[in-house]
Design a protein around this motif. Structure first.
Motif, mmCIF file in Angstrom:
data_model
loop_
_atom_site.group_PDB
_atom_site.id
_atom_site.type_symbol
_atom_site.label_atom_id
_atom_site.label_comp_id
_atom_site.label_asym_id
_atom_site.label_seq_id
_atom_site.Cartn_x
_atom_site.Cartn_y
_atom_site.Cartn_z
ATOM 1 N N SER A 78 0.860 -1.174 0.000
ATOM 2 C CA SER A 78 0.000 0.000 0.000
ATOM 3 C C SER A 78 0.898 1.227 0.000
ATOM 4 C CB SER A 78 -0.894 -0.013 1.238
ATOM 5 O OG SER A 78 -1.774 1.080 1.219
ATOM 6 N N HIS A 79 0.659 2.141 -0.922
ATOM 7 C CA HIS A 79 1.466 3.358 -0.999
ATOM 8 C C HIS A 79 0.601 4.475 -1.561
ATOM 9 C CE1 HIS A 79 5.054 5.810 -1.259
ATOM 10 N NE2 HIS A 79 4.673 6.161 -2.479
ATOM 11 N N GLY A 80 0.424 5.515 -0.783
ATOM 12 C CA GLY A 80 -0.410 6.629 -1.230
ATOM 13 C C GLY A 80 -1.818 6.150 -1.531
ATOM 14 N N SER A 81 -2.275 6.403 -2.750
ATOM 15 C CA SER A 81 -3.646 6.042 -3.117
ATOM 16 C C SER A 81 -3.722 4.715 -3.862
ATOM 17 C CB SER A 81 -4.254 7.152 -3.979
ATOM 18 O OG SER A 81 -3.538 7.248 -5.206
ATOM 19 N N VAL A 82 -2.656 3.893 -3.795
ATOM 20 C CA VAL A 82 -2.635 2.602 -4.489
ATOM 21 C C VAL A 82 -2.449 1.479 -3.471
ATOM 22 C CG1 VAL A 82 -1.456 1.194 -6.224
ATOM 23 C CG2 VAL A 82 -1.652 3.649 -6.561
ATOM 24 N N ARG A 83 -3.250 0.406 -3.622
ATOM 25 C CA ARG A 83 -3.155 -0.749 -2.732
ATOM 26 C C ARG A 83 -3.244 -2.020 -3.571
ATOM 27 N NH1 ARG A 83 -7.527 -0.060 -0.377
ATOM 28 N NH2 ARG A 83 -8.775 -1.885 -0.870
ATOM 29 N N PHE A 84 -2.327 -2.957 -3.341
ATOM 30 C CA PHE A 84 -2.328 -4.256 -4.007
ATOM 31 C C PHE A 84 -2.787 -5.307 -3.007
ATOM 32 C CE2 PHE A 84 0.673 -1.730 -6.325
ATOM 33 C CZ PHE A 84 0.620 -2.168 -7.634
ATOM 34 N N GLU A 85 -3.738 -6.144 -3.409
ATOM 35 C CA GLU A 85 -4.239 -7.210 -2.534
ATOM 36 C C GLU A 85 -4.215 -8.537 -3.265
ATOM 37 O OE1 GLU A 85 -8.202 -6.639 -1.063
ATOM 38 O OE2 GLU A 85 -7.597 -5.072 0.334
ATOM 39 N N ARG A 86 -3.921 -9.592 -2.510
ATOM 40 C CA ARG A 86 -4.134 -10.953 -2.999
ATOM 41 C C ARG A 86 -5.387 -11.455 -2.304
ATOM 42 N NH1 ARG A 86 -0.503 -16.293 -1.763
ATOM 43 N NH2 ARG A 86 -1.407 -15.977 0.296
ATOM 44 N N ILE A 87 -6.319 -11.985 -3.093
ATOM 45 C CA ILE A 87 -7.560 -12.531 -2.557
ATOM 46 C C ILE A 87 -7.608 -14.000 -2.957
ATOM 47 C CG2 ILE A 87 -10.081 -12.343 -2.535
ATOM 48 C CD1 ILE A 87 -9.601 -9.420 -3.688
ATOM 49 N N VAL A 88 -7.899 -14.868 -1.992
ATOM 50 C CA VAL A 88 -7.977 -16.300 -2.264
ATOM 51 C C VAL A 88 -9.386 -16.775 -1.924
ATOM 52 C CG1 VAL A 88 -6.983 -18.572 -1.827
ATOM 53 C CG2 VAL A 88 -5.521 -16.542 -1.700
ATOM 54 N N SER A 89 -10.029 -17.427 -2.903
ATOM 55 C CA SER A 89 -11.398 -17.930 -2.756
ATOM 56 C C SER A 89 -11.407 -19.422 -3.065
ATOM 57 C CB SER A 89 -12.339 -17.245 -3.758
ATOM 58 O OG SER A 89 -12.201 -15.858 -3.747
ATOM 59 N N LEU A 90 -12.344 -20.130 -2.483
ATOM 60 C CA LEU A 90 -12.546 -21.553 -2.791
ATOM 61 C C LEU A 90 -14.043 -21.830 -2.675
ATOM 62 C CD1 LEU A 90 -11.260 -24.312 -3.475
ATOM 63 C CD2 LEU A 90 -11.131 -24.733 -1.024
ATOM 64 N N GLY A 91 -14.761 -21.581 -3.769
ATOM 65 C CA GLY A 91 -16.206 -21.753 -3.756
ATOM 66 C C GLY A 91 -16.945 -20.633 -3.044
ATOM 67 N N HIS A 92 -16.252 -19.572 -2.673
ATOM 68 C CA HIS A 92 -16.885 -18.471 -1.947
ATOM 69 C C HIS A 92 -17.593 -17.524 -2.908
ATOM 70 C CE1 HIS A 92 -13.539 -19.744 0.736
ATOM 71 N NE2 HIS A 92 -14.539 -19.709 1.603
ATOM 72 N N PRO A 126 -8.366 -23.453 -5.431
ATOM 73 C CA PRO A 126 -8.367 -22.048 -5.027
ATOM 74 C C PRO A 126 -8.360 -21.122 -6.234
ATOM 75 C CG PRO A 126 -6.731 -23.295 -3.785
ATOM 76 C CD PRO A 126 -7.225 -24.189 -4.883
ATOM 77 N N THR A 127 -9.122 -20.061 -6.125
ATOM 78 C CA THR A 127 -9.058 -18.973 -7.100
ATOM 79 C C THR A 127 -8.233 -17.876 -6.459
ATOM 80 O OG1 THR A 127 -11.187 -19.535 -8.074
ATOM 81 C CG2 THR A 127 -10.404 -17.278 -8.418
ATOM 82 N N VAL A 128 -7.159 -17.491 -7.135
ATOM 83 C CA VAL A 128 -6.262 -16.453 -6.616
ATOM 84 C C VAL A 128 -6.435 -15.215 -7.491
ATOM 85 C CG1 VAL A 128 -3.871 -15.833 -6.065
ATOM 86 C CG2 VAL A 128 -4.633 -18.234 -5.857
ATOM 87 N N TRP A 129 -6.840 -14.132 -6.853
ATOM 88 C CA TRP A 129 -7.073 -12.856 -7.534
ATOM 89 C C TRP A 129 -5.962 -11.891 -7.134
ATOM 90 C CZ3 TRP A 129 -12.146 -12.542 -9.803
ATOM 91 C CH2 TRP A 129 -13.085 -13.473 -9.347
ATOM 92 N N LEU A 130 -5.546 -11.061 -8.061
ATOM 93 C CA LEU A 130 -4.676 -9.930 -7.749
ATOM 94 C C LEU A 130 -5.507 -8.677 -7.996
ATOM 95 C CD1 LEU A 130 -1.990 -8.603 -7.016
ATOM 96 C CD2 LEU A 130 -1.401 -8.693 -9.477
ATOM 97 N N ALA A 131 -5.719 -7.889 -6.966
ATOM 98 C CA ALA A 131 -6.533 -6.676 -7.074
ATOM 99 C C ALA A 131 -5.666 -5.457 -6.800
ATOM 100 C CB ALA A 131 -7.699 -6.729 -6.085
ATOM 101 N N VAL A 132 -5.823 -4.458 -7.641
ATOM 102 C CA VAL A 132 -5.131 -3.176 -7.464
ATOM 103 C C VAL A 132 -6.202 -2.122 -7.310
ATOM 104 C CG1 VAL A 132 -3.514 -1.511 -8.450
ATOM 105 C CG2 VAL A 132 -3.216 -3.966 -8.914
ATOM 106 N N PHE A 133 -6.203 -1.454 -6.163
ATOM 107 C CA PHE A 133 -7.163 -0.386 -5.870
ATOM 108 C C PHE A 133 -6.442 0.932 -6.024
ATOM 109 C CE2 PHE A 133 -8.415 -4.154 -3.568
ATOM 110 C CZ PHE A 133 -9.765 -4.231 -3.790
ATOM 111 N N TYR A 134 -7.095 1.900 -6.679
ATOM 112 C CA TYR A 134 -6.439 3.186 -6.898
ATOM 113 C C TYR A 134 -7.483 4.300 -6.944
ATOM 114 C CZ TYR A 134 -7.802 2.433 -11.782
ATOM 115 O OH TYR A 134 -8.519 2.202 -12.928
ATOM 116 N N ALA A 135 -7.010 5.529 -6.653
ATOM 117 C CA ALA A 135 -7.907 6.700 -6.632
ATOM 118 C C ALA A 135 -8.209 7.161 -8.044
ATOM 119 C CB ALA A 135 -7.282 7.830 -5.842
#
Length: 109
Positions: free
Chosen positions: A27-41, A100-109
């Motif tokens: 996470s830096h300033g207005s940018v955040r990187f997340e790993r999300i792991v799902s399994l049937g969710h 598992p489903t592995v997502w890479l999410a980037v949140f930004y302003a």
């Protein structure tokens, strides 16, 4: 000076997935990187994401399906990505229950 960080997005997946796992990688300033792991969710039937930030998301492994408030659905498999503008309501309606489903999410302003 900040410390250098590194990792492996597909390693160290949680052994148990009672719920989706959200992990902030950077996470830096207005940018955040997340790993999300799902399994049937999925999101609760009444649960819509309505975020103040834009979200760029990619499936690294597995598969999932997103639904948007206007009724559109988007099937996502390994390598697929989508950019979701802020306040575009969406939900996860299916993820692969067998791997598992592995997502890479980037949140930004």
């Amino acid at each position: 000076m900040s410390a250098t960080r590194s990792g492996q997005l597909l390693a160290a997946l949680p052994a148990r997935l009672d719920g989706e796992v959200f992990e902030t990688l950077l996470s830096h300033g207005s940018v955040r990187f997340e790993r999300i792991v799902s399994l049937g969710h999925t999101a609760p039937a009444e649960g819509w994401f309505d975020q103040d930030e834009h979200e760029w998301v990619m499936v690294l492994e597995g598969a999932g399906r997103l639904r948007f408030e206007d009724g559109r659905e988007l099937e996502m498999r390994r390598g697929d990505w989508v950019n979701i503008p802020a306040h575009v309501k969406h939900q996860v309606v299916w993820t692969d229950p067998h791997q598992p489903t592995v997502w890479l999410a980037v949140f930004y302003a």
